[in-house]
Design an enzyme around this catalytic site. Structure first.
Site, PDB file in Angstrom:
ATOM      1  N   THR A 162      23.340  12.339 -41.574  1.00  0.00           N
ATOM      2  CA  THR A 162      24.380  12.203 -40.535  1.00  0.00           C
ATOM      3  C   THR A 162      25.596  13.076 -40.841  1.00  0.00           C
ATOM      4  O   THR A 162      26.552  13.087 -40.070  1.00  0.00           O
ATOM      5  CB  THR A 162      24.844  10.734 -40.393  1.00  0.00           C
ATOM      6  OG1 THR A 162      25.193  10.240 -41.699  1.00  0.00           O
ATOM      7  CG2 THR A 162      23.773   9.867 -39.792  1.00  0.00           C
ATOM      8  N   GLY A 163      25.562  13.774 -41.950  1.00  0.00           N
ATOM      9  CA  GLY A 163      26.666  14.679 -42.287  1.00  0.00           C
ATOM     10  C   GLY A 163      26.314  16.093 -41.844  1.00  0.00           C
ATOM     11  O   GLY A 163      25.273  16.321 -41.230  1.00  0.00           O
ATOM     12  N   LYS A 198      16.281   1.279 -46.941  1.00  0.00           N
ATOM     13  CA  LYS A 198      15.876   1.968 -48.182  1.00  0.00           C
ATOM     14  C   LYS A 198      17.075   2.679 -48.801  1.00  0.00           C
ATOM     15  O   LYS A 198      17.243   2.704 -50.022  1.00  0.00           O
ATOM     16  CB  LYS A 198      14.792   3.011 -47.888  1.00  0.00           C
ATOM     17  CG  LYS A 198      13.412   2.425 -47.726  1.00  0.00           C
ATOM     18  CD  LYS A 198      12.409   3.567 -47.599  1.00  0.00           C
ATOM     19  CE  LYS A 198      11.005   3.048 -47.386  1.00  0.00           C
ATOM     20  NZ  LYS A 198      10.070   4.102 -47.045  1.00  0.00           N
ATOM     21  N   GLY A 201      29.567  13.865 -45.303  1.00  0.00           N
ATOM     22  CA  GLY A 201      29.838  13.031 -44.131  1.00  0.00           C
ATOM     23  C   GLY A 201      31.319  13.006 -43.801  1.00  0.00           C
ATOM     24  O   GLY A 201      32.128  13.727 -44.404  1.00  0.00           O
ATOM     25  N   PHE A 202      31.660  12.161 -42.856  1.00  0.00           N
ATOM     26  CA  PHE A 202      33.047  12.067 -42.392  1.00  0.00           C
ATOM     27  C   PHE A 202      33.986  11.685 -43.558  1.00  0.00           C
ATOM     28  O   PHE A 202      34.872  12.458 -43.941  1.00  0.00           O
ATOM     29  CB  PHE A 202      33.095  11.049 -41.232  1.00  0.00           C
ATOM     30  CG  PHE A 202      34.433  10.452 -40.982  1.00  0.00           C
ATOM     31  CD1 PHE A 202      35.565  11.257 -40.841  1.00  0.00           C
ATOM     32  CD2 PHE A 202      34.583   9.067 -40.885  1.00  0.00           C
ATOM     33  CE1 PHE A 202      36.814  10.697 -40.611  1.00  0.00           C
ATOM     34  CE2 PHE A 202      35.818   8.503 -40.646  1.00  0.00           C
ATOM     35  CZ  PHE A 202      36.938   9.319 -40.519  1.00  0.00           C
ATOM     36  N   LYS A 262      24.661   4.139 -65.334  1.00  0.00           N
ATOM     37  CA  LYS A 262      24.306   3.504 -66.619  1.00  0.00           C
ATOM     38  C   LYS A 262      24.041   4.584 -67.670  1.00  0.00           C
ATOM     39  O   LYS A 262      24.538   4.526 -68.797  1.00  0.00           O
ATOM     40  CB  LYS A 262      23.073   2.622 -66.416  1.00  0.00           C
ATOM     41  CG  LYS A 262      22.684   1.862 -67.661  1.00  0.00           C
ATOM     42  CD  LYS A 262      21.445   1.027 -67.437  1.00  0.00           C
ATOM     43  CE  LYS A 262      20.897   0.602 -68.798  1.00  0.00           C
ATOM     44  NZ  LYS A 262      19.555   0.091 -68.684  1.00  0.00           N
ATOM     45  N   GLY A 292      21.537   3.699 -61.800  1.00  0.00           N
ATOM     46  CA  GLY A 292      20.819   4.258 -62.954  1.00  0.00           C
ATOM     47  C   GLY A 292      21.586   5.443 -63.538  1.00  0.00           C
ATOM     48  O   GLY A 292      21.710   5.577 -64.760  1.00  0.00           O
ATOM     49  N   TYR A 340      21.701  -2.560 -41.641  1.00  0.00           N
ATOM     50  CA  TYR A 340      22.954  -2.067 -42.235  1.00  0.00           C
ATOM     51  C   TYR A 340      23.704  -3.211 -42.925  1.00  0.00           C
ATOM     52  O   TYR A 340      24.042  -3.109 -44.106  1.00  0.00           O
ATOM     53  CB  TYR A 340      23.802  -1.440 -41.138  1.00  0.00           C
ATOM     54  CG  TYR A 340      25.101  -0.821 -41.618  1.00  0.00           C
ATOM     55  CD1 TYR A 340      25.102   0.345 -42.376  1.00  0.00           C
ATOM     56  CD2 TYR A 340      26.337  -1.382 -41.280  1.00  0.00           C
ATOM     57  CE1 TYR A 340      26.307   0.927 -42.795  1.00  0.00           C
ATOM     58  CE2 TYR A 340      27.531  -0.804 -41.689  1.00  0.00           C
ATOM     59  CZ  TYR A 340      27.510   0.347 -42.443  1.00  0.00           C
ATOM     60  OH  TYR A 340      28.700   0.922 -42.853  1.00  0.00           O
ATOM     61  N   TYR A 373      24.146  -5.190 -61.833  1.00  0.00           N
ATOM     62  CA  TYR A 373      24.215  -4.118 -62.840  1.00  0.00           C
ATOM     63  C   TYR A 373      25.451  -4.285 -63.723  1.00  0.00           C
ATOM     64  O   TYR A 373      25.441  -3.917 -64.898  1.00  0.00           O
ATOM     65  CB  TYR A 373      24.231  -2.729 -62.178  1.00  0.00           C
ATOM     66  CG  TYR A 373      22.860  -2.092 -62.171  1.00  0.00           C
ATOM     67  CD1 TYR A 373      21.891  -2.496 -61.259  1.00  0.00           C
ATOM     68  CD2 TYR A 373      22.519  -1.101 -63.097  1.00  0.00           C
ATOM     69  CE1 TYR A 373      20.625  -1.927 -61.260  1.00  0.00           C
ATOM     70  CE2 TYR A 373      21.253  -0.528 -63.106  1.00  0.00           C
ATOM     71  CZ  TYR A 373      20.313  -0.946 -62.180  1.00  0.00           C
ATOM     72  OH  TYR A 373      19.064  -0.385 -62.190  1.00  0.00           O
TER      73      TYR A 373
HETATM   74  P1  NAD Z   1      28.790   9.367 -42.193  1.00  0.00           P
HETATM   75  O1  NAD Z   1      27.526   9.051 -41.499  1.00  0.00           O
HETATM   76  O2  NAD Z   1      29.697  10.382 -41.586  1.00  0.00           O
HETATM   77  O3  NAD Z   1      28.516   9.826 -43.693  1.00  0.00           O
HETATM   78  C1  NAD Z   1      27.428   9.370 -44.453  1.00  0.00           C
HETATM   79  C2  NAD Z   1      26.924  10.555 -45.278  1.00  0.00           C
HETATM   80  O4  NAD Z   1      25.845  10.094 -46.104  1.00  0.00           O
HETATM   81  C3  NAD Z   1      26.369  11.682 -44.396  1.00  0.00           C
HETATM   82  O5  NAD Z   1      26.840  12.930 -44.856  1.00  0.00           O
HETATM   83  C4  NAD Z   1      24.869  11.579 -44.580  1.00  0.00           C
HETATM   84  O6  NAD Z   1      24.188  12.788 -44.386  1.00  0.00           O
HETATM   85  C5  NAD Z   1      24.787  11.052 -46.000  1.00  0.00           C
HETATM   86  N1  NAD Z   1      23.527  10.358 -46.260  1.00  0.00           N
HETATM   87  C6  NAD Z   1      22.952   9.392 -45.501  1.00  0.00           C
HETATM   88  N2  NAD Z   1      21.781   9.030 -46.037  1.00  0.00           N
HETATM   89  C7  NAD Z   1      21.623   9.772 -47.164  1.00  0.00           C
HETATM   90  C8  NAD Z   1      20.607   9.854 -48.143  1.00  0.00           C
HETATM   91  N3  NAD Z   1      19.489   9.110 -48.062  1.00  0.00           N
HETATM   92  N4  NAD Z   1      20.767  10.717 -49.171  1.00  0.00           N
HETATM   93  C9  NAD Z   1      21.870  11.486 -49.250  1.00  0.00           C
HETATM   94  N5  NAD Z   1      22.863  11.470 -48.346  1.00  0.00           N
HETATM   95  C10 NAD Z   1      22.731  10.620 -47.314  1.00  0.00           C
HETATM   96  O7  NAD Z   1      29.553   7.981 -42.395  1.00  0.00           O
HETATM   97  P2  NAD Z   1      31.008   7.690 -42.960  1.00  0.00           P
HETATM   98  O8  NAD Z   1      31.793   7.054 -41.871  1.00  0.00           O
HETATM   99  O9  NAD Z   1      31.549   8.873 -43.667  1.00  0.00           O
HETATM  100  O10 NAD Z   1      30.666   6.537 -44.009  1.00  0.00           O
HETATM  101  C11 NAD Z   1      30.576   6.794 -45.401  1.00  0.00           C
HETATM  102  C12 NAD Z   1      30.357   5.481 -46.137  1.00  0.00           C
HETATM  103  O11 NAD Z   1      31.431   4.565 -45.839  1.00  0.00           O
HETATM  104  C13 NAD Z   1      29.057   4.769 -45.757  1.00  0.00           C
HETATM  105  O12 NAD Z   1      28.507   4.192 -46.919  1.00  0.00           O
HETATM  106  C14 NAD Z   1      29.519   3.666 -44.820  1.00  0.00           C
HETATM  107  O13 NAD Z   1      28.662   2.557 -44.859  1.00  0.00           O
HETATM  108  C15 NAD Z   1      30.899   3.339 -45.367  1.00  0.00           C
HETATM  109  N6  NAD Z   1      31.758   2.758 -44.329  1.00  0.00           N
HETATM  110  C16 NAD Z   1      32.312   3.540 -43.360  1.00  0.00           C
HETATM  111  C17 NAD Z   1      33.096   2.950 -42.376  1.00  0.00           C
HETATM  112  C18 NAD Z   1      33.775   3.761 -41.295  1.00  0.00           C
HETATM  113  O14 NAD Z   1      34.445   3.169 -40.444  1.00  0.00           O
HETATM  114  N7  NAD Z   1      33.690   5.080 -41.272  1.00  0.00           N
HETATM  115  C19 NAD Z   1      33.308   1.568 -42.365  1.00  0.00           C
HETATM  116  C20 NAD Z   1      32.688   0.816 -43.360  1.00  0.00           C
HETATM  117  C21 NAD Z   1      31.932   1.419 -44.343  1.00  0.00           C
END
Ligand code: NAD
Ligand code: UDP
Length: 332
Positions: free
Chosen positions: A53-54, A108, A28-29, A122, A119, A162, A176
Site C-alpha cells: 500500500t506504499g 498473516k 507508506g504514509f 531478539k 526475531g 485488522y 516476547y
Molecule cells: P500505509 O498503508 O500507508 O502504510 C503501510 C506500509 O506498510 C505500506 O508502505 C505498505 O506497502 C507496507 N506493507 C504492508 N504490508 C507489508 C508487508 N507484508 N511487508 C512489507 N511492507 C508491507 O498505512 P499507514 O497509515 O502509514 O499506517 C502505518 C502503520 O500505522 C500500520 O501498522 C497501521 O496499522 C498503523 N496505524 C495507522 C493509523 C492511521 O490513521 N494512519 C491508525 C492506526 C494505526
C-alpha cells in the site's frame, strides 16, 4: 591513496557510530514521514517495504541519502537483517478498503510479520515499537478510550482481520517481552492524516478532500453521526519518537491521538468550507461494524511523554488541501 583510505575509514567510523534504525512499512504514509525525521535526527535508516500500500514516490527524495537504505521485502517472510539498534514496526495495510481486500494476507502480516520482526529484535537486542491501533477498542462502549479498556471487537466480522490481527500482534509483543526479555513498546494510533496519503488510500479525509477539490459528491457512509478524532501526521511522529525514547521498563500500550472529536458530517462540512467547494453531501450505506464513536484518552501520553497534539483540524486540513491540490495539478 593515503587520503582516500583516511576518508574511507572515517566514513566507516561515522556509519558504525550512527544508531541504525529499521522502519518496516517505511514507504507508506506514516513510515515515509518517520524515515525523514529519523534521518534528520542523525540515524542511519533502513526502510523495509513491499509496496503493498506504499509507493516509491513517498521515499524517492530519501533515496540519494548516504544514510538511507531501502530493502524490498515482504515481512511475512523472515529477513536476515544486519545489526540494528531500534525497530519501528509499521508494515501493515491500514485503510479498511485495503486491509479488507485480502483479509488472510492482512492477518498473516500482523501475526507472522510480528514474529519475524521480534526475531530480529531478539537477535540484535534492539528496542522495538509496534504501531498498533485504536481499532483494538472496536466499537467502544467506553468513551473516551483509555489504554485500560479491553475493547468491544467483533472477532468474525469484516474488520476482524485488522482489529484482531493487531490485538494478536500486541499479545505477541507482550509475550516476547515477558518470555524473551525483548525491549518492546506498543503505541495505539488514532486516525491520522496528512501529506503522503495516496489518492486511492480510501480513508475518509483523503476521500473527502479529493471529492471536494473536484466538486464531486462527498460520500458520507451512514448518517454521518459517527465520530472520529483526527490527528495530524507531525504530532504522531513526535509522539512515536518520544515513546521509543522512554526507559526500557515502559512498554505501553499508549494512546497517541488528538482528542478533538468530530462527527463525519462535521468533517465533510469543514472540508467543503476550507476547499471552497460546491460539492453536495450524499449518503451511502454504513459499512458493517463501523465504530460509532472514537476519541483517545491521552492522559498517559501527557504524563509519560509530556506530549499533546499541537495541530488543530483546521490547520491540518489546510495543509492537506494544498498538498492534494498540487497532486491533482501534477497528475492532470
Ligand atoms: P500505509 O498503508 O500507508 O502504510 C503501510 C506500509 O506498510 C505500506 O508502505 C505498505 O506497502 C507496507 N506493507 C504492508 N504490508 C507489508 C508487508 N507484508 N511487508 C512489507 N511492507 C508491507 O498505512 P499507514 O497509515 O502509514 O499506517 C502505518 C502503520 O500505522 C500500520 O501498522 C497501521 O496499522 C498503523 N496505524 C495507522 C493509523 C492511521 O490513521 N494512519 C491508525 C492506526 C494505526
Ligand atoms: N467514511 C465515510 N466516507 C468515506 C470514507 C469513510 O463516511 O468516503 C467514514 C467511515 O464509514 C468511518 C469514518 O468515515 O465511519 C472513518 O473511516 P476511515 O476509513 O477513514 O477510518 P476508520 O476509522 O473507520 O478505520
Amino acid at each position: 591513496m593515503i587520503i582516500c583510505l583516511v576518508l574511507y575509514t572515517q566514513s566507516i567510523a561515522l556509519h558504525v557510530s550512527m544508531k541504525r534504525v529499521l522502519v518496516t512499512g517505511g514507504a507508506g504514509f506514516i513510515g515515509s514521514h518517520l524515515c525523514k525525521i529519523l534521518l534528520n535526527k542523525g540515524y542511519y535508516v533502513i526502510c523495509l517495504d513491499n509496496f503493498l500500500t506504499g509507493c516509491r514516490e513517498n521515499i524517492s527524495h530519501l533515496m540519494g541519502n548516504d544514510h538511507f537504505e531501502f530493502l524490498e521485502h515482504d515481512i511475512v517472510y523472515p529477513y536476515p537483517i544486519g545489526y540494528v539498534d531500534e525497530i519501528y514496526h509499521l508494515a501493515c495495510p491500514a485503510s479498511p478498503v485495503h486491509y479488507q481486500r485480502d483479509p488472510i494476507k492482512t492477518m498473516k502480516i500482523s501475526v507472522m510479520g510480528s514474529f519475524n520482526v521480534l526475531g530480529m529484535a531478539k537477535k540484535h537486542n534492539a528496542k522495538i515499537l509496534l504501531t498498533s491501533t485504536s481499532e483494538i477498542y472496536g466499537d467502544p462502549l467506553v468513551h473516551p478510550q483509555p489504554e485500560s479498556y479491553w475493547g468491544n471487537v467483533n472477532p468474525i466480522g469484516l474488520r476482524s482481520c485488522y482489529d484482531e490481527g493487531k490485538r494478536c500482534a500486541e499479545t505477541i509483543f507482550m509475550d516476547y517481552n515477558r518470555q524473551e526479555k525483548v525491549r518492546i513498546k506498543i503505541v495505539r494510533i488514532f486516525n491520522t492524516y496528512g501529506p503522503g496519503m495516496l489518492r486511492h488510500d480510501g480513508r475518509v479525509i483523503s476521500n473527502f478532500i479529493l471529492q471536494a477539490l473536484q466538486n464531486k459528491d462527498i460520500t458520507i457512509y451512514g448518517d454521518g453521526s459517527q465520530t472520529r478524532s483526527f490527528q495530524y501526521i507531525d504530532d504522531l511522529i513526535e509522539g512515536l519518537t518520544r515513546v521509543m525514547n522512554t526507559e526500557d521498563d515502559f512498554l505501553g500500550p499508549i494512546n497517541i491521538g488528538n482528542p478533538s472529536e468530530f462527527t463525519i458530517k462535521e468533517l465533510a462540512e469543514h472540508i467543503i468550507r476550507h476547499a471552497n467547494s460546491h460539492s453536495r453531501l450524499v449518503y451511502e450505506p454504513l459499512p458493517k461494524d463501523d465504530p460509532k464513536q472514537r476519541k483517545p484518552d491521552i492522559s498517559l501520553a501527557q504524563e509519560k511523554l509530556n506530549w499533546s497534539p499541537r495541530v488543530s483540524l483546521e490547520e491540518g486540513l489546510s495543509k492537506m488541501i494544498i498538498h492534494f491540490k498540487n497532486k491533482i495539478i501534477n497528475t492532470n
